[in-house]
Each structure stands twice: as C-alpha cells, then as structure tokens.
Design an enzyme around this catalytic site. Structure first.
Site, PDB file in Angstrom:
ATOM      1  N   GLN A  17       0.800  -1.222   0.000  1.00 22.46           N
ATOM      2  CA  GLN A  17       0.000   0.000   0.000  1.00 22.46           C
ATOM      3  C   GLN A  17       0.832   1.272   0.000  1.00 22.46           C
ATOM      4  OE1 GLN A  17      -2.629  -1.787   3.322  1.00 22.46           O
ATOM      5  NE2 GLN A  17      -3.961  -0.309   2.327  1.00 22.46           N
ATOM      6  N   HIS A 111       0.983  -9.307   4.681  1.00 24.03           N
ATOM      7  CA  HIS A 111      -0.130  -8.357   4.778  1.00 24.03           C
ATOM      8  C   HIS A 111      -0.858  -8.323   3.433  1.00 24.03           C
ATOM      9  CE1 HIS A 111      -1.736  -4.603   6.957  1.00 24.03           C
ATOM     10  NE2 HIS A 111      -2.517  -4.807   5.896  1.00 24.03           N
ATOM     11  N   ASN A 155      -1.469 -10.851   8.669  1.00 24.89           N
ATOM     12  CA  ASN A 155      -2.414  -9.775   8.943  1.00 24.89           C
ATOM     13  C   ASN A 155      -3.830 -10.222   8.634  1.00 24.89           C
ATOM     14  OD1 ASN A 155      -3.007  -6.776   9.391  1.00 24.89           O
ATOM     15  ND2 ASN A 155      -3.936  -7.157   7.384  1.00 24.89           N
ATOM     16  N   GLU A 156      -4.723  -9.994   9.592  1.00 23.57           N
ATOM     17  CA  GLU A 156      -6.142 -10.311   9.452  1.00 23.57           C
ATOM     18  C   GLU A 156      -6.343 -11.715   8.882  1.00 23.57           C
ATOM     19  OE1 GLU A 156      -7.976  -5.827   9.382  1.00 23.57           O
ATOM     20  OE2 GLU A 156      -7.946  -6.916   7.480  1.00 23.57           O
TER      21      GLU A 156
END
Length: 430
Positions: A17, A111, A155-156
């Site tokens: 990102q 991620h 992540n998540e």
C-alpha cells in the site's frame, strides 16, 4: 491521561500500500488487468520504499515510539525457492533505522499481498502454502533475529472467511446492483463492487488466465473467499511460521492479527450475534492459544437483529469506507477478546477514513481514552497502532480513502503531517 513509556504507541503501514512498484506480487498483476476491479493502479504508491527514513523521522518527531510495517514476501522470494538478498537487506535497513531512532519495529510477515508464483500453485487453498510460508518465515527470521521483538505472522488471518461471507451475500443479492454496492462497508478492507455483473465476470476470467488457473473460482489470493479447509490452512500456516520463528529466536514475541467488529445486538438478534462472533473470533482460539500476543484490528461495529446484520440500526455517520464512524468499537472488542484470550493484546490497527482531520483527532482521543480504561481494568494491552501512518493505496478502492496521519502529494511525494499525528503523539510520556 498518558500511556507510560513501555506502551507501544505508533502507526502502521502495509508494504504494497505504501512502497510502490511491487511488481512480483499477485496484486500488481490484478491491478493491471484490462478489466481490473481496482479503480486505479498502485504504481509508485507513496514511494515509502525510498522515503522510509523521512517517514520514520516524522513519526518520531510526533513523539511516537513504535512502527508496525510489513515485509513483502513477493520481494523476498520473487521466484519460488529463490531469495533476493538485496531486498532482505532493504528491510533490515528499515528495522535498523527504527532502532537507531528509538522506534520499536513491529514486523508483519504477510499483509494481504502474495508472490504471484504462489497463486499459480493454488495459493491460499493449497496445502502447500503451509510449507511455503513456513520456509519464508524461517528465512526472514534468520535475518532479523536479535533486532525484532514482535512479529505478526499474518495480517487479518480471518479476512478470507469474511470475504466468503460477503461473496455469499452478494450472490444472493445479484439482481439488485445498488444493494450489492452497499455491501462494500461490511468488510474492513477496500473492495470495489461498483462493476456490473459482466465486468466482474470478465475480471474473474482474466485473473484466472493471468495465474494459469482453469477455473476462476479457484483463484485463491489472500483477500478472496475461503473454504472451510482454506480457513484452517491459514491457521496451519500461522502455527508453522510461529514454530519456525521460535526455533530461530525463541525471544521473539509472535502473534497474528484478526479483523474484528464490535458485535452488538438488539432483542431477537442474540443468536445471530453469537454466531458472528464465533465466525470472526472464537473458533480461532485453539490455534492461537500458544501465541504471545493477539493483534486486534477493529474499525466499526455491526448490529444484529433476528434477520442478521442490520445497518439501519447504526446511528453514527459513515466514513469514506462506507461503514459507521464508531471509535468505541476498538475498546469494546479489546475487552471482549481479553475475556477469552489470555495472552497480551496489541491494537495493531484502528483508525478512520475521512477528509476531516479534526474528526480524526477526536476519533483518536475517544479510542485512546477508552483503551486507557482497559489498562486500568487490568487488561494486558501492550500497544496501539493507528491506521495509517500515510494516506495510501486502499486496495481495490485506490488512493481515495484517506486514513493517514500524514498526507502525501503523489505528484511530488511531499509529506505533510496532519494535526492528528501530533495528537496521537501527545498520549505518550515524553
């Protein structure tokens, strides 16, 4: 009200990102399809890859003492079994720069974005992903051992299951395009549902072809729907990675992060709310009981009635992401997780997508005041990371979602700290 110096107060980013030019990843391929579901390409993103020193300097100047960021697997292993030492050295430099400036690096190994080659081999629905991720975790840990105290493996880790529920709901609503678009806010990640059915189908077929997969339904990126077996594979990959990390350096504190909603209900919605919490959290407990910490990520709430989640019961304004502005959600979720998970808790993400930085400042104040109460109550809360350090690429939604504590002019890449960065830093002892 100030947190003590031992509390990690910082901000978070994710490699794809913010870094730019992540050409070996599955996301790069999907962004560049002719009928891509992404509203724009990541391109150079906000050039954090080359400007990380400037960004860490701004974080430090604001008084923050920790930085959560991810290492990009697609850079480290761009071809199966071939390690890129130059890229590994880059992340070591980022870690070293944090340490030299008194910033605690909290490193995430995965991620959302994955090496493109992994997806061609079945991705996150193939049992092989467990050994691939274990091997990658071992390699990275051999290079960061002695420097990093905290590692988030994935992540998540529950995002694939959340996507499965979203897609199931969309399928049931296919004949009502406006209702489909309203579902974007039901997951805490940037998804674009504005395409018509024909465009979505073209995108699915092009994606499958790009990864040399016959059936579009079998493309298993991380932010795609999981089968029950695929959901379990993520946990197996996490456990294998945790064991590999500990084998290299037993002092590293290891956990994963989960995307959680503050699950609430009105009369008649109790059973639906209970099932939702089990899907998001409870059924993962056996797989994380040996973890040193749990990374909690919450942005909003969901209210359930007898028919399921009912967004009309929400009273607050909507954020840019389409879900409710509800800062107490993270506080309620931390309390609830602490009832069932007995290790330490770190808020690894929390924030608000808004163009109104005054509102962001108030959001931070409300959330941190509530979290300080959690500590007073005896909850083992070790840190808080705002999402995000920088305005960045919000996946399929592109650059329009402004979560950042720092704005970026993408023409010049000039950074401008927002007042919210200073407000966040004011909550820690000098």
């Amino acid at each position: 009200m100030l947190f003590n110096k031992d509390f990690m107060l910082g901000a978070a980013t994710a490699a794809h990102q913010v870094e730019g030019n992540n050409v070996g990843s599955d996301y790069w391929i999907m962004e560049n399809l002719e009928h891509s579901v992404f509203v724009e390409k990541s391109g150079s993103a906000v050039d954090h890859y080359n400007r990380y020193e400037e960004d860490i300097d701004l974080l430090k100047k604001a008084g923050l003492n920790a930085y959560r960021f991810s290492i990009e697997w697609a850079r480290i292993e761009p071809v199966e079994g071939q390690w890129n030492e130059k890229e590994m050295e880059h992340y070591i430099k980022v870690i070293d720069y944090c340490l030299a400036n008194g910033i605690e690096p909290v490193v995430t190994y995965h991620h959302f974005s994955s090496p493109a080659w992994l997806i061609t081999k079945g991705g996150w629905e193939s049992p092989d992903v467990v050994r691939y991720f274990e091997r990658y975790a071992k390699y990275v840990t051999e290079h960061v051992a002695g420097k990093v105290k905290y590692v988030c493996t994935i992540n998540e880790a529950n995002m694939r299951l959340q996507m499965a529920f979203l897609i199931k709901d969309i399928t049931e609503r296919m004949s009502k395009q406006s209702e489909i678009q309203n579902q974007e806010g039901s997951v805490q990640v940037g998804v674009n549902l504005s395409q018509n059915q024909s465009q979505m189908m073209m995108s699915m077929m092009e994606t499958a072809k790009a990864f040399n997969i016959d059936d579009p339904r079998k493309v298993a990126n991380f932010v795609s729907q999981a089968s029950e077996e695929g959901d379990l594979l993520v946990m197996k990959a996490h456990n294998a990675a945790r064991n590999a990390i500990k084998a290299v350096d037993s002092s590293i504190q290891v956990g994963l992060t989960l995307s959680l909603h503050d699950i609430q209900c009105v009369d008649g919605g109790e059973e639906n709310a209970k099932k939702a919490w089990d899907d998001e959290f409870t059924h993962y407990l056996p797989y994380i009981e040996k973890d040193d910490f749990l990374g909690v990520q919450c942005y909003t709430r969901k209210i359930f009635d007898a028919n399921g989640a009912n967004s009309t019961l929400e009273t607050g304004p909507k954020t840019q992401m389409g879900y409710e502005d509800y800062p107490m959600g993270i506080v309620n979720v931390v309390r609830r997780c602490a009832e069932e998970f007995k290790g330490a808790i770190i808020v690894t993400e929390n924030g608000i997508a808004t163009s109104d930085d005054e509102r962001r400042c108030e959001f931070i104040k409300e959330a941190l005041t509530g979290l300080n109460d959690c500590i007073t109550e005896g909850i083992k809360l070790k840190g808080y990371f705002a999402w995000s350090l920088l305005d960045n690429f919000e996946w399929q939604k592109g650059f329009s979602m402004t979560f950042g504590l720092i704005s970026v002019d993408r023409n010049t890449m000039e950074r401008t700290p927002k007042n919210s960065l200073k407000v966040l830093g004011s909550f820690i002892e000098a």
